[in-house]
Scaffold this motif. Structure first.
Motif, short mmCIF file in Angstrom:
data_model
loop_
_atom_site.label_atom_id
_atom_site.label_comp_id
_atom_site.label_asym_id
_atom_site.label_seq_id
_atom_site.Cartn_x
_atom_site.Cartn_y
_atom_site.Cartn_z
N SER A 27 38.62 48.41 60.19
CA SER A 27 38.99 48.70 61.57
C SER A 27 37.78 48.91 62.47
CB SER A 27 39.90 49.93 61.61
OG SER A 27 39.20 51.06 61.12
N GLY A 28 36.59 49.19 61.89
CA GLY A 28 35.39 49.36 62.70
C GLY A 28 35.34 50.66 63.46
N THR A 29 35.97 51.71 62.95
CA THR A 29 36.01 52.99 63.67
C THR A 29 34.86 53.92 63.31
OG1 THR A 29 37.46 53.96 62.01
CG2 THR A 29 38.52 52.92 63.91
N GLY A 30 34.05 53.56 62.34
CA GLY A 30 32.98 54.45 61.89
C GLY A 30 32.00 54.82 62.99
N MET A 31 31.48 53.83 63.70
CA MET A 31 30.52 54.10 64.77
C MET A 31 31.19 54.87 65.91
SD MET A 31 27.55 53.22 63.85
CE MET A 31 26.76 53.45 65.41
N ASP A 32 32.44 54.55 66.22
CA ASP A 32 33.16 55.29 67.26
C ASP A 32 33.30 56.76 66.88
OD1 ASP A 32 33.48 53.07 68.88
OD2 ASP A 32 35.47 52.61 68.09
N ASN A 33 33.63 57.04 65.63
CA ASN A 33 33.77 58.42 65.16
C ASN A 33 32.44 59.18 65.25
OD1 ASN A 33 36.49 58.26 64.62
ND2 ASN A 33 36.21 57.73 62.47
N ILE A 34 31.37 58.54 64.82
CA ILE A 34 30.05 59.19 64.88
C ILE A 34 29.67 59.49 66.33
CG2 ILE A 34 27.58 58.85 64.48
CD1 ILE A 34 28.42 57.23 61.96
N THR A 35 29.90 58.52 67.22
CA THR A 35 29.57 58.71 68.63
C THR A 35 30.37 59.87 69.22
OG1 THR A 35 29.05 56.36 68.85
CG2 THR A 35 29.53 57.57 70.88
N LYS A 36 31.65 59.95 68.92
CA LYS A 36 32.49 61.05 69.42
C LYS A 36 32.04 62.39 68.88
CE LYS A 36 36.64 58.30 70.15
NZ LYS A 36 37.98 57.98 69.66
N ARG A 37 31.72 62.45 67.60
CA ARG A 37 31.27 63.73 67.01
C ARG A 37 29.96 64.20 67.62
NH1 ARG A 37 33.48 64.74 61.30
NH2 ARG A 37 35.34 63.44 61.29
N LEU A 38 29.02 63.27 67.83
CA LEU A 38 27.77 63.64 68.48
C LEU A 38 28.02 64.15 69.89
CD1 LEU A 38 25.37 60.78 67.35
CD2 LEU A 38 25.09 63.21 66.87
N SER A 39 28.91 63.48 70.61
CA SER A 39 29.23 63.89 71.98
C SER A 39 29.88 65.28 72.01
CB SER A 39 30.15 62.86 72.63
OG SER A 39 30.50 63.26 73.92
N TYR A 40 30.82 65.52 71.11
CA TYR A 40 31.48 66.83 71.05
C TYR A 40 30.49 67.93 70.73
CZ TYR A 40 35.99 64.35 70.80
OH TYR A 40 37.07 63.56 71.04
N THR A 41 29.56 67.66 69.84
CA THR A 41 28.63 68.69 69.37
C THR A 41 27.46 68.89 70.32
OG1 THR A 41 29.21 68.13 67.09
CG2 THR A 41 27.21 69.42 67.41
N TYR A 42 26.87 67.80 70.82
CA TYR A 42 25.63 67.89 71.60
C TYR A 42 25.77 67.48 73.06
CZ TYR A 42 23.60 68.35 66.98
OH TYR A 42 23.31 68.76 65.71
N GLY A 43 26.93 66.99 73.46
CA GLY A 43 27.13 66.57 74.85
C GLY A 43 26.15 65.49 75.26
N LEU A 44 25.56 65.67 76.43
CA LEU A 44 24.62 64.67 76.96
C LEU A 44 23.26 64.72 76.28
CD1 LEU A 44 25.47 64.96 80.76
CD2 LEU A 44 26.24 63.21 79.13
#
Length: 66
Positions: A27-44
């Motif tokens: 499904s190719g969701t791995g990079m999307d998940n990593i990006t979301k987790r980084l955003s949730y944790t570290y924001g900008l």
């Protein structure tokens, strides 16, 4: 590689690309998940970049600022 400076942490990885087989459909969701987790944790303060160079390597660069 991992590089720590006074102001940031940089993580860089590179993997060989293997040809996809007909039955190897992901499904190719791995990079999307990593990006979301980084955003949730570290924001900008976090930046992730993925790209293919020389048609043989998949690269991911992550930078987290203090």
């Amino acid at each position: 590689s991992i590089i720590k400076t006074e102001n940031s942490l940089q993580l860089k990885t590179k993997n060989l690309i293997k040809p996809k087989l007909q039955q190897d459909k992901r499904s190719g969701t791995g990079m999307d998940n990593i990006t979301k987790r980084l955003s949730y944790t570290y924001g900008l303060n976090a930046n992730i970049k993925s790209y293919i160079n020389d048609n043989e390597h998949f690269n991911v660069d992550v930078t987290i600022k203090k």
